[in-house]
Design a protein around this motif. Structure first.
Motif, PDB file in Angstrom:
ATOM      1  N   ALA A  60       1.139   2.598 -12.667  1.00 21.51           N
ATOM      2  CA  ALA A  60       2.216   1.598 -12.460  1.00 21.51           C
ATOM      3  C   ALA A  60       1.908   1.506 -11.185  1.00 21.51           C
ATOM      4  O   ALA A  60       0.962   1.716 -10.941  1.00 21.51           O
ATOM      5  CB  ALA A  60       3.349   2.171 -11.856  1.00 21.51           C
ATOM      6  N   THR A  61       1.521  -0.187 -11.015  1.00 16.77           N
ATOM      7  CA  THR A  61       0.916  -1.087 -10.488  1.00 16.77           C
ATOM      8  C   THR A  61       1.342  -2.218  -9.618  1.00 16.77           C
ATOM      9  O   THR A  61       2.971  -3.063 -10.680  1.00 16.77           O
ATOM     10  CB  THR A  61      -0.456  -1.687 -10.627  1.00 16.77           C
ATOM     11  N   ILE A  62       0.957  -3.192  -8.311  1.00 18.13           N
ATOM     12  CA  ILE A  62       2.320  -3.914  -8.158  1.00 18.13           C
ATOM     13  C   ILE A  62       1.020  -5.131  -7.522  1.00 18.13           C
ATOM     14  O   ILE A  62      -0.122  -4.755  -6.917  1.00 18.13           O
ATOM     15  CB  ILE A  62       2.751  -3.176  -6.904  1.00 18.13           C
ATOM     16  N   SER A  63       1.686  -5.946  -8.023  1.00 18.58           N
ATOM     17  CA  SER A  63       1.172  -7.450  -7.423  1.00 18.58           C
ATOM     18  C   SER A  63       2.109  -8.747  -6.769  1.00 18.58           C
ATOM     19  O   SER A  63       3.284  -8.420  -7.645  1.00 18.58           O
ATOM     20  CB  SER A  63       0.583  -8.224  -8.800  1.00 18.58           C
ATOM     21  N   SER A  64       1.243  -8.687  -5.606  1.00 14.89           N
ATOM     22  CA  SER A  64       2.780  -9.146  -5.079  1.00 14.89           C
ATOM     23  C   SER A  64       2.296 -10.450  -3.468  1.00 14.89           C
ATOM     24  O   SER A  64       0.960  -9.681  -3.048  1.00 14.89           O
ATOM     25  CB  SER A  64       3.798  -8.364  -3.934  1.00 14.89           C
ATOM     26  N   PRO A  75       3.770 -12.043  -0.507  1.00 12.41           N
ATOM     27  CA  PRO A  75       4.724 -12.463   0.857  1.00 12.41           C
ATOM     28  C   PRO A  75       5.413 -13.932   0.086  1.00 12.41           C
ATOM     29  O   PRO A  75       4.543 -14.945   0.508  1.00 12.41           O
ATOM     30  CB  PRO A  75       4.093 -12.250   1.911  1.00 12.41           C
ATOM     31  N   GLY A  76       6.510 -13.679   0.132  1.00  3.22           N
ATOM     32  CA  GLY A  76       6.932 -16.069  -0.054  1.00  3.22           C
ATOM     33  C   GLY A  76       7.394 -16.033  -1.012  1.00  3.22           C
ATOM     34  O   GLY A  76       8.406 -16.529  -1.800  1.00  3.22           O
ATOM     35  N   ARG A  77       6.667 -15.607  -2.481  1.00  7.48           N
ATOM     36  CA  ARG A  77       6.292 -16.210  -3.940  1.00  7.48           C
ATOM     37  C   ARG A  77       6.672 -14.571  -4.737  1.00  7.48           C
ATOM     38  O   ARG A  77       6.674 -15.079  -6.113  1.00  7.48           O
ATOM     39  CB  ARG A  77       4.586 -16.130  -4.427  1.00  7.48           C
ATOM     40  N   GLY A  78       6.899 -13.979  -4.740  1.00  8.88           N
ATOM     41  CA  GLY A  78       7.198 -12.684  -5.306  1.00  8.88           C
ATOM     42  C   GLY A  78       6.524 -11.180  -5.785  1.00  8.88           C
ATOM     43  O   GLY A  78       5.518 -11.101  -4.939  1.00  8.88           O
ATOM     44  N   THR A  79       6.847 -10.234  -6.346  1.00  5.76           N
ATOM     45  CA  THR A  79       6.255  -9.372  -6.975  1.00  5.76           C
ATOM     46  C   THR A  79       5.515  -9.082  -8.187  1.00  5.76           C
ATOM     47  O   THR A  79       7.023  -9.491  -9.289  1.00  5.76           O
ATOM     48  CB  THR A  79       6.852  -8.093  -6.188  1.00  5.76           C
ATOM     49  N   GLU A  80       5.535  -8.352  -9.009  1.00  7.44           N
ATOM     50  CA  GLU A  80       5.425  -8.440 -10.586  1.00  7.44           C
ATOM     51  C   GLU A  80       5.167  -7.067  -9.723  1.00  7.44           C
ATOM     52  O   GLU A  80       3.878  -6.595  -9.793  1.00  7.44           O
ATOM     53  CB  GLU A  80       4.150  -9.097 -11.501  1.00  7.44           C
ATOM     54  N   VAL A  81       5.541  -5.451 -11.265  1.00 10.16           N
ATOM     55  CA  VAL A  81       5.334  -3.900 -11.215  1.00 10.16           C
ATOM     56  C   VAL A  81       4.897  -4.252 -12.829  1.00 10.16           C
ATOM     57  O   VAL A  81       5.529  -4.776 -13.319  1.00 10.16           O
ATOM     58  CB  VAL A  81       6.081  -3.663 -10.909  1.00 10.16           C
ATOM     59  N   THR A  82       4.234  -3.344 -12.958  1.00 11.34           N
ATOM     60  CA  THR A  82       3.545  -3.160 -14.639  1.00 11.34           C
ATOM     61  C   THR A  82       3.101  -1.559 -14.254  1.00 11.34           C
ATOM     62  O   THR A  82       2.741  -1.402 -13.823  1.00 11.34           O
ATOM     63  CB  THR A  82       2.266  -3.890 -14.393  1.00 11.34           C
ATOM     64  N   GLU A 133       0.955  -1.120  -0.176  1.00  7.75           N
ATOM     65  CA  GLU A 133       0.332  -0.152   0.436  1.00  7.75           C
ATOM     66  C   GLU A 133       1.196   1.304  -0.155  1.00  7.75           C
ATOM     67  O   GLU A 133       0.887   2.039  -0.543  1.00  7.75           O
ATOM     68  CB  GLU A 133      -1.263   0.008   1.418  1.00  7.75           C
ATOM     69  N   ARG A 134       2.186   1.380   0.313  1.00  8.98           N
ATOM     70  CA  ARG A 134       3.196   2.115   0.660  1.00  8.98           C
ATOM     71  C   ARG A 134       3.882   2.260  -0.016  1.00  8.98           C
ATOM     72  O   ARG A 134       5.283   3.306  -0.094  1.00  8.98           O
ATOM     73  CB  ARG A 134       3.489   2.057   2.111  1.00  8.98           C
ATOM     74  N   ALA A 135       4.354   1.084  -1.650  1.00 10.17           N
ATOM     75  CA  ALA A 135       5.046   0.947  -1.881  1.00 10.17           C
ATOM     76  C   ALA A 135       5.467   2.975  -3.067  1.00 10.17           C
ATOM     77  O   ALA A 135       6.257   2.815  -2.981  1.00 10.17           O
ATOM     78  CB  ALA A 135       5.445   0.041  -2.769  1.00 10.17           C
ATOM     79  N   PHE A 136       4.284   3.248  -3.109  1.00  7.41           N
ATOM     80  CA  PHE A 136       4.711   4.377  -4.172  1.00  7.41           C
ATOM     81  C   PHE A 136       4.950   5.862  -3.146  1.00  7.41           C
ATOM     82  O   PHE A 136       5.140   6.516  -3.975  1.00  7.41           O
ATOM     83  CB  PHE A 136       3.790   4.034  -5.333  1.00  7.41           C
ATOM     84  N   GLU A 137       4.955   5.657  -1.987  1.00 12.20           N
ATOM     85  CA  GLU A 137       5.053   7.193  -1.454  1.00 12.20           C
ATOM     86  C   GLU A 137       6.822   7.034  -1.489  1.00 12.20           C
ATOM     87  O   GLU A 137       7.697   6.568  -0.974  1.00 12.20           O
ATOM     88  CB  GLU A 137       4.486   7.154   0.127  1.00 12.20           C
ATOM     89  N   PRO A 138       6.939   8.828  -1.858  1.00 15.69           N
ATOM     90  CA  PRO A 138       8.183   9.022  -1.589  1.00 15.69           C
ATOM     91  C   PRO A 138       9.098   8.742   0.363  1.00 15.69           C
ATOM     92  O   PRO A 138       8.341   8.779   0.640  1.00 15.69           O
ATOM     93  CB  PRO A 138       7.926  10.482  -1.815  1.00 15.69           C
ATOM     94  N   PHE A 139      10.231   8.486   0.183  1.00 16.26           N
ATOM     95  CA  PHE A 139      10.586   8.000   0.819  1.00 16.26           C
ATOM     96  C   PHE A 139      10.826   7.024   2.045  1.00 16.26           C
ATOM     97  O   PHE A 139      11.419   6.831   2.989  1.00 16.26           O
ATOM     98  CB  PHE A 139      11.518   9.236   2.023  1.00 16.26           C
ATOM     99  N   PHE A 140       9.723   6.374   1.340  1.00 22.78           N
ATOM    100  CA  PHE A 140       9.575   4.796   2.481  1.00 22.78           C
ATOM    101  C   PHE A 140      10.119   3.949   1.633  1.00 22.78           C
ATOM    102  O   PHE A 140      10.175   4.077   0.216  1.00 22.78           O
ATOM    103  CB  PHE A 140       7.768   4.711   1.751  1.00 22.78           C
ATOM    104  N   THR A 141      10.715   2.920   1.943  1.00 20.34           N
ATOM    105  CA  THR A 141      11.960   1.989   2.403  1.00 20.34           C
ATOM    106  C   THR A 141      11.916   0.603   3.270  1.00 20.34           C
ATOM    107  O   THR A 141      11.575   0.820   4.604  1.00 20.34           O
ATOM    108  CB  THR A 141      12.972   2.409   1.932  1.00 20.34           C
TER     109      THR A 141
END
Length: 675
Positions: free
Chosen positions: A513-517, A519-526, A480-488
């Motif tokens: 830009a969208t994220i599908s992820s 936990p433990g199985r991976g992430t896809e950014v489209t 949910e917060r992945a696209f926030e600036p300075f969040f890492t």
């Protein structure tokens, strides 16, 4: 123990015991009622407080007074303790009343030496009073919370809910929220005054934790299985140092307030007209205070937002300048590498890669400059692009990083699922950097190795590229917060700007830009962009014919040492005679002493240690107007400022050698497409 006879009682103590005066002085230093007793049971010395608390005959010798009499105000406690210590038992303390005045003391007996025993009686009444008062206050607070018709929650400074009343416990299903964030998630609050959802950082609890008092904020929340309207209040709890240690939250359900007000009006209809007028004025005054408070808070938030934006702009401008100064020597080194190479293909290939990496950095600096001025993607400034070709380029550029990571941990396998041609329009530098960020993030997400899949596609009116890894994945909160600036999630190893930058590039290109992820199985950014017809270039671009070089006498003014040296070498490689300095003062000295061999051209930076390059441009215009002037700057050029008056041309770092050569020869080149 039996008491001694009168003859034995007057026998002086053993020689190693302190004399009576010294023993009394020692006892006076104690804050308690205290006395020394001989092991025979007779009093040896007593302090002033002990004379007040114990039974001491001031007219009789101390050595004639037994502890059974002296310690009568302590009941049996004092004599019993002394007896046990005299018998060799370990020292102990007993809690006992002193006299009949309600004073409670801690009585303690210890051996002082082999002849004397020390007994002290310390007043413990105040301590018991404090304990009693604290217990009473806790009971009163619990009773008050139980009687309050509003829901009350008390939190600590970490936002954990530590105490609630019965009303609050009934508002949410089991299990109830344990933190203010869980409460915010359960409530899903909507700010009625501003007609928008209330973010977590704007919630009453978080504002109170930051030191603000929140009064009567009207919210629509989800409680008791339905939507309810509440008035929310919050206040920070502070310690004696005024540090915030927690928060008190009070919510009043006002959903039925209109009905209650009508009932009150009917019930109070018989009252005098004056009372009705006073009631009306009071309600009107409360409304005015509420409106003024909201307006003041909104004004304060606007001012804070403006100050934050100003600070971000200053930071971005400084970063842009430093990045461009660092990229300029790299571009010059790439040019010199190609210029002096003995034509091996590998060397020229590496030079091309260096130049492409510099263009990516230059595109980043350009975006920072456009962000400062809030510029949109300018019309006509984009190119026809093939996402499959760009993805292939990025995989080539990142191959050394993947090989190094594969050698350090598990192997990283690349799967290319690239469509033949995926056409769109945009800025190639920005799209390339977005893909570079996604590939680097995917590699970082697979510390033990895995599979990196790059897929391009066309769907309807969209052209897309998807980067998928088989790494650690993301939780719902992180996603949910992945696209926030300075969040890492990388700690000190990450800046928190990579995915935020990808999101910004997609928006600037009218895409998503969208994220599908999992936990433990991976992430896809489209990344999805508007589809466009891609036309393959007809042929290779014609090789630019270098302009005819006429040797000139050139003065270079550049404070960055590497940049100054590389620029001097570029010019010398074309046969020019070059003097290079780093300050305005040195430049003025060179210009003043060049009468014998005058300069044909001066190239100056803008940000110099002892002044501005624009001041130097004006100085040349006044003192040696025949000298041509060119400005080379790492700052983003700003149109229509009038600053370039007096300069024949202005070039932006990282510097392109072909552009510089054309301007020196008296021509110009098309603008760079790295933006």
């Amino acid at each position: 123990m039996a008491e001694l006879s009168s003859t034995e009682q007057v026998t002086p103590p053993v020689s190693d015991a302190p004399d009576v005066a010294r023993a009394t002085a020692l006892l006076e230093a104690l804050p308690s009622a205290a006395a020394f007793f001989l092991r025979s049971g007779m009093l040896y010395a007593v302090n002033t407080l002990g004379r007040e608390r114990f039974v001491v005959d001031s007219r009789a010798p101390l050595s004639s007074q037994s502890w059974k009499v002296v310690l009568l105000p302590l009941g049996s406690a004092g004599a019993a303790l002394l007896s046990r210590v005299a018998a060799g038992e370990a020292p102990s303390t007993q809690y006992a009343p002193l006299g009949r005045e309600g004073v409670m003391v801690d009585v303690r007996a210890v051996p002082f030496d082999h002849e004397l025993l020390l007994l002290t009686a310390t007043d413990a009444t105040a301590r018991d009073g404090q304990r009693t008062e604290s217990t009473r206050a806790d009971r009163e607070l619990t009773t008050l919370l139980a009687l309050t018709p509003s829901s009350v929650r008390i939190t600590d400074v970490a936002g954990r809910i530590v105490q609630t009343n019965g009303v609050a416990d009934l508002e949410h299903p089991t299990p109830p929220p344990t933190t203010v964030r869980e409460l915010w998630e359960f409530d899903a609050p909507h700010d009625i005054a501003n007609n928008r959802p209330q973010s977590f950082l704007e919630s009453t609890a978080m504002r109170a934790l930051s030191g603000h008092v929140v009064r009567r904020q009207l919210l629509e929340v989800r409680r008791r299985g339905a939507q309810r309207v509440i008035e929310s209040y919050a206040s920070p709890i502070r310690n004696e140092r005024q540090d915030v240690t927690g928060v008190v939250l009070i919510d009043r359900d006002v959903t039925d307030r209109e009905q209650v007000e009508r009932q009150l009006q009917e019930r109070e209809a018989h009252e005098a007209a004056l009372h009705r007028q006073v009631t009306h004025e009071r309600e009107h005054l409360e409304q005015l205070v509420d409106e003024r408070s909201r307006a003041l808070l909104a004004s304060q938030e606007d001012r804070l937002r403006e100050r934050r934006l100003t600070a971000v702009g200053q930071l971005a401008a400084g970063v842009m300048h430093d990045v461009n100064n660092a990229l300029n020597p790299i571009m010059a080194a790439a040019y010199l590498l190609r210029h002096h190479a003995e034509s091996p293909d590998a060397v020229r290939d590496y030079a091309d890669r260096i130049q492409k990496a510099v263009e990516i950095g230059a595109a980043t600096a350009s975006r920072v400059g456009r962000f400062i001025r809030q510029e949109p993607l300018h019309a006509g400034g984009d190119d026809a692009l093939d996402l499959s070709a760009l993805a292939e380029e990025v995989l080539d550029v990142t191959e050394p990083m993947r090989l190094r990571r594969s050698s350090e941990s598990g192997a990283i396998r690349i799967v290319r699922q690239l469509a033949p041609t995926v056409g769109t329009r945009g800025l190639p530098g920005e799209i390339r950097e977005a893909l570079l960020n996604l590939v680097q993030n995917a590699v970082d997400a697979m510390p033990e190795g895995g599979t990196l899949t790059v897929r391009t596609f066309e769907e309807g009116a969209e052209a897309g590229v998807a980067i998928r890894d088989t790494g650690v994945g993301m939780s719902a909160d992180v996603r949910e917060r992945a696209f926030e600036p300075f969040f890492t999630t990388k700690g000190s190893n990450g800046s928190g700007l990579g995915l935020a930058e990808v999101y910004g590039i997609a928006r600037r290109h009218r895409g998503t830009a969208t994220i599908s992820s999992v936990p433990g199985r991976g992430t896809e950014v489209t990344l999805r962009l508007p589809r466009a017809v891609y036309v393959e270039p007809a042929g290779a671009a014609p090789v630019a014919v270098p302009p005819v070089v006429m040797p000139k006498h050139i003065l270079v003014v550049e404070d960055h040492e590497d940049g100054r040296e590389f620029l001097r070498r570029i010019l010398q490689a074309d046969g020019h005679h070059v003097d290079a300095v780093g300050t305005c003062a040195e430049a003025r000295e060179k210009l003043a002493s060049s009468a014998a061999i005058p300069y044909d051209l001066m190239l100056t930076d803008v940000g110099l240690p002892d002044g501005s390059g624009w001041d130097l441009v004006r100085h040349v215009g006044r003192t040696v107007p025949d000298v041509r002037v060119g400005v080379i700057t790492g700052w983003e050029p700003i149109a229509d400022t009038g600053e370039s008056h007096g300069a024949e041309f202005v070039l932006r770092k990282p510097l392109r050698a072909a552009e510089l050569q054309a301007h020196i020869a008296g021509g110009s080149t098309p603008a760079s497409t790295t933006e």
